[in-house]
Design a protein around this motif. Structure first.
Motif, PDB file in Angstrom:
ATOM      1  N   ILE A  30      17.792   3.204  -3.736  1.00 21.14           N
ATOM      2  CA  ILE A  30      17.444   3.492  -5.121  1.00 21.14           C
ATOM      3  C   ILE A  30      18.033   2.463  -6.083  1.00 21.14           C
ATOM      4  CG2 ILE A  30      17.235   5.963  -4.688  1.00 21.14           C
ATOM      5  CD1 ILE A  30      19.986   6.230  -6.190  1.00 21.14           C
ATOM      6  N   ARG A  38      11.058  -4.713  -6.198  1.00 20.15           N
ATOM      7  CA  ARG A  38      10.274  -3.491  -6.013  1.00 20.15           C
ATOM      8  C   ARG A  38       9.008  -3.768  -5.216  1.00 20.15           C
ATOM      9  NH1 ARG A  38       6.341  -1.459 -10.190  1.00 20.15           N
ATOM     10  NH2 ARG A  38       5.527  -3.518  -9.682  1.00 20.15           N
ATOM     11  N   ASP A  76      11.200   6.282  -6.321  1.00 18.71           N
ATOM     12  CA  ASP A  76      12.645   6.323  -6.500  1.00 18.71           C
ATOM     13  C   ASP A  76      12.935   7.450  -7.485  1.00 18.71           C
ATOM     14  OD1 ASP A  76      15.247   5.970  -7.442  1.00 18.71           O
ATOM     15  OD2 ASP A  76      15.112   3.793  -7.513  1.00 18.71           O
ATOM     16  N   TRP A  98       8.859   2.809 -10.266  1.00 16.02           N
ATOM     17  CA  TRP A  98       9.822   2.268  -9.304  1.00 16.02           C
ATOM     18  C   TRP A  98       9.696   2.940  -7.948  1.00 16.02           C
ATOM     19  CZ3 TRP A  98      11.139  -2.051 -11.199  1.00 16.02           C
ATOM     20  CH2 TRP A  98      11.238  -2.202 -12.580  1.00 16.02           C
ATOM     21  N   CYS A 100      11.044   2.892  -3.672  1.00 14.69           N
ATOM     22  CA  CYS A 100      12.160   2.560  -2.788  1.00 14.69           C
ATOM     23  C   CYS A 100      11.738   2.830  -1.352  1.00 14.69           C
ATOM     24  CB  CYS A 100      13.415   3.357  -3.158  1.00 14.69           C
ATOM     25  SG  CYS A 100      13.319   5.133  -2.872  1.00 14.69           S
TER      26      CYS A 100
END
Length: 154
Positions: A30, A38, A76, A98, A100
């Motif tokens: 994260i 990303r 995330d 975002w 992850c």
């Protein structure tokens, strides 16, 4: 065919020891708030890819262990948490900004410091060694992976 990555983490945020203590020795990666990093997670990483777990912003930065990508990309969750330092008020659950991946420990190794990596000709083009390189996730070539893993065995 698996790809290889170098992923930086500040040890006071998530160290190789924290990864070893995590449930299933796996953590979500994260807090990445750089679009290029990303995009590596979102578009290029695959389950099983190799990871050089790198300690950054510490007294002796360097590679502290080997890990692997353990999940497909996913939102995330820290972006939605107002109490998180990674909160992004512009990001919405139905359109997360975002992403992850989860990272799983393969093994903790001796610390391979930057100073030792810099003297190896096989690593001369490695992105983490380039002046001004600050990206938290960078691709690693198969030749660089082989050189680093050989060094870690010494």
């Amino acid at each position: 065919m698996a790809a290889f990555w170098l992923m930086k983490s500040e040890p006071d945020e998530c160290s190789i020891d924290d990864l070893a203590r995590a449930p299933g020795q796996c953590v979500p990666w994260i807090g990445v708030r750089n679009y290029q990093a990303r995009n590596f997670m979102r578009d290029a990483m695959r389950v099983g890819d190799g990871v050089l777990f790198y300690h950054s912003s510490c007294a002796v930065p360097g590679i502290a262990g080997l890990a692997e990508v353990a999940s497909a990309p996913h939102a995330d969750d820290s972006q939605f948490d107002p109490a998180s330092p990674y909160h992004d008020a512009q990001s919405k659950p139905d359109a997360p900004r975002w992403q992850c991946v989860d990272v799983r420990l393969v093994k903790k190794t001796r610390l391979l410091p930057l100073t030792e990596m810099r003297v190896l000709p096989q690593l001369a083009t490695m992105q983490v060694l380039q002046r001004g390189s600050r990206l938290s996730i960078t691709p690693v070539t198969p030749a660089e992976w082989a050189a680093v893993t050989a060094l870690l065995e010494t």
